[in-house]
Write a protein that holds these residues in place. Sequence first.
Motif, mmCIF file in Angstrom:
data_model
loop_
_atom_site.group_PDB
_atom_site.id
_atom_site.type_symbol
_atom_site.label_atom_id
_atom_site.label_comp_id
_atom_site.label_asym_id
_atom_site.label_seq_id
_atom_site.Cartn_x
_atom_site.Cartn_y
_atom_site.Cartn_z
ATOM 1 N N GLY A 17 0.861 -1.189 0.000
ATOM 2 C CA GLY A 17 0.000 0.000 0.000
ATOM 3 C C GLY A 17 0.887 1.225 0.000
ATOM 4 N N ASN A 18 0.289 2.369 -0.198
ATOM 5 C CA ASN A 18 1.083 3.599 -0.233
ATOM 6 C C ASN A 18 1.196 4.191 1.168
ATOM 7 O OD1 ASN A 18 2.426 5.884 -0.816
ATOM 8 N ND2 ASN A 18 1.083 6.542 -2.469
ATOM 9 N N LEU A 19 2.177 3.739 1.900
ATOM 10 C CA LEU A 19 2.323 4.166 3.294
ATOM 11 C C LEU A 19 2.588 5.656 3.390
ATOM 12 C CD1 LEU A 19 2.375 3.633 6.237
ATOM 13 C CD2 LEU A 19 4.729 2.843 6.062
ATOM 14 N N ARG A 20 3.376 6.154 2.460
ATOM 15 C CA ARG A 20 3.701 7.573 2.485
ATOM 16 C C ARG A 20 2.444 8.439 2.517
ATOM 17 N NH1 ARG A 20 7.354 11.952 0.883
ATOM 18 N NH2 ARG A 20 5.854 13.400 0.022
ATOM 19 N N ALA A 21 1.532 8.170 1.588
ATOM 20 C CA ALA A 21 0.282 8.937 1.531
ATOM 21 C C ALA A 21 -0.552 8.708 2.784
ATOM 22 C CB ALA A 21 -0.504 8.546 0.284
ATOM 23 N N ALA A 22 -0.553 7.471 3.254
ATOM 24 C CA ALA A 22 -1.350 7.147 4.443
ATOM 25 C C ALA A 22 -0.846 7.914 5.658
ATOM 26 C CB ALA A 22 -1.292 5.642 4.709
ATOM 27 N N LEU A 23 0.466 8.077 5.748
ATOM 28 C CA LEU A 23 1.044 8.799 6.883
ATOM 29 C C LEU A 23 0.693 10.281 6.826
ATOM 30 C CD1 LEU A 23 4.536 7.077 7.127
ATOM 31 C CD2 LEU A 23 2.724 7.047 8.862
ATOM 32 N N ILE A 24 0.749 10.850 5.640
ATOM 33 C CA ILE A 24 0.373 12.260 5.480
ATOM 34 C C ILE A 24 -1.075 12.446 5.898
ATOM 35 C CG2 ILE A 24 -0.042 14.079 3.789
ATOM 36 C CD1 ILE A 24 2.376 13.077 2.242
ATOM 37 N N GLU A 25 -1.893 11.511 5.472
ATOM 38 C CA GLU A 25 -3.305 11.582 5.808
ATOM 39 C C GLU A 25 -3.522 11.445 7.307
ATOM 40 O OE1 GLU A 25 -5.550 9.392 2.731
ATOM 41 O OE2 GLU A 25 -6.782 8.827 4.455
ATOM 42 N N ALA A 26 -2.820 10.504 7.909
ATOM 43 C CA ALA A 26 -2.964 10.282 9.348
ATOM 44 C C ALA A 26 -2.499 11.509 10.125
ATOM 45 C CB ALA A 26 -2.153 9.059 9.758
ATOM 46 N N ALA A 44 0.993 8.978 14.203
ATOM 47 C CA ALA A 44 0.646 8.821 12.787
ATOM 48 C C ALA A 44 0.873 7.373 12.350
ATOM 49 C CB ALA A 44 1.469 9.776 11.939
ATOM 50 N N ALA A 45 1.972 6.804 12.824
ATOM 51 C CA ALA A 45 2.261 5.407 12.493
ATOM 52 C C ALA A 45 1.169 4.493 13.042
ATOM 53 C CB ALA A 45 3.618 5.013 13.058
ATOM 54 N N ARG A 46 0.803 4.718 14.307
ATOM 55 C CA ARG A 46 -0.266 3.931 14.923
ATOM 56 C C ARG A 46 -1.526 4.012 14.086
ATOM 57 N NH1 ARG A 46 1.635 5.450 20.174
ATOM 58 N NH2 ARG A 46 0.557 7.433 19.916
ATOM 59 N N THR A 53 8.617 2.713 13.730
ATOM 60 C CA THR A 53 9.806 3.049 12.954
ATOM 61 C C THR A 53 9.576 2.985 11.443
ATOM 62 O OG1 THR A 53 10.496 0.761 13.223
ATOM 63 C CG2 THR A 53 11.415 2.376 14.737
ATOM 64 N N ALA A 54 8.432 2.480 11.060
ATOM 65 C CA ALA A 54 8.136 2.364 9.632
ATOM 66 C C ALA A 54 8.201 3.714 8.902
ATOM 67 C CB ALA A 54 6.781 1.702 9.431
#
Lengths: 211, 211
Positions: A17-26, A44-46, A53-54
């Motif tokens: 999945g696109n973690l980068r985008a998901a983190l920005i969103e979170a 945000a990671a949670r 650390t992801a």
Amino acid sequence: MRTTAHAAAGRGTYHHGNLRAALIEAATALLEAKGPLGVTLRGAARRAGVSQTAPYRHFQSKGALLAAVAEEGFRRLARTITRAARRCRDDPIHALQAMAVAMVGFAAKHPSHYRLMSGPAVRGRDHPALREAAVAAWTILTEAVRDCQRAGGIRGGDSAELAFVLWCLVHGLSVLVVDEQLPPAVRQAIPLERLTEHAARLLLEGLGQRH
Amino acid sequence: MRTTAHAAAGRGTYHHGNLRAALIEAATALLEAKGPLGVTLRGAARRAGVSQTAPYRHFQSKGALLAAVAEEGFRRLARTITRAARRCRDDPIHALQAMAVAMVGFAAKHPSHYRLMSGPAVRGRDHPALREAAVAAWTILTEAVRDCQRAGGIRGGDSAELAFVLWCLVHGLSVLVVDEQLPPAVRQAIPLERLTEHAARLLLEGLGQRH
DNA sequence: ACCTGAACACCGTTCAAGT
DNA sequence: ACCTGAACACCGTTCAAGT
């Protein structure tokens, strides 16, 4: 939005999945919900459903994530003022005023986001993409000023310089709103929109041809 | 100053020294040295030579300490603009312009402090003394506007409203300076003082009698 | 290539205890 | 009345290790 739902459902392992985008969103969600101090890399990671650390695979630091969030904010701001100007394409001066109102309105509607965009947490110097997004928004205003000059609404001269003064005024008002620092005497009576129009009008009169 | 020297010397046990003042001083020093993110309750305590929990006898929270630091900042700002105005008591308009320049100069000289004063870390709502100090500074500007109105330099009307617009302009410029967000095109050529004068002049022309 | 787990050096804040 | 020490629940970041 879809990404978050996906993560919340916990079905994917996020390995592609696109973690980068998901983190920005979170991070954005945390920002709007809990304010600037509530935004946390771990949080945000949670929220994205990954380990603490992801994020470091996608952002060099917390600041880099915040810069990405701020960057998105500038893009939204640019869209907002562009839309506002489009609604009165016939009268450049009126358009400029509408842009000012739209900008203060954006700040009032997304105080935490606006705060982050203009805060010390992210200095544009370290984040070129952020700086670009900020300059893009600022350029829109400059061009609107140039339109006014062409139409004869305001004096000639360096349009960037004139636009900058307007930017100061509108940004100053926005920041005061966001920080809840409007003087009581002002805040009590006057609705924000009228206040912005009033401030912009005073300045535009100063920018008039007569002087 | 003397208090810090005293603490640094490590002679006293601080059992009757003025810890409250020492903590404000320590926090201010941290602020100027390391920026807003470098200010820490534990760090201030260390610098004052007391344990990490001692501050809680004098401040309810970290926010309360920061509010005290910000409050002191507003008092300094008020002194700065008052001094600037005194130097041209003969010409109210010129005085107003000098105050604007002084305010932006203050921000440029003490960026972290100015940032704290207008940041989200301390909301005036929660700290009456801070709010008072801010209003006091703001009142000085309002009175300067009133002087201009009496002298016929600018239009009549609610002086608080006119002063507020000027405040927005100057605060906006200050914040942009502090956040290092001056557009490159502007920052390159124009010295800050001339920029402020220019901005203020444009607005004051808008505030002129003619309209 | 992307993610996890344990660990380090910090925080703000609370609470019992000291003088 | 004023301060200390230990403790709790958090941080950002690093590093070795897993798939």
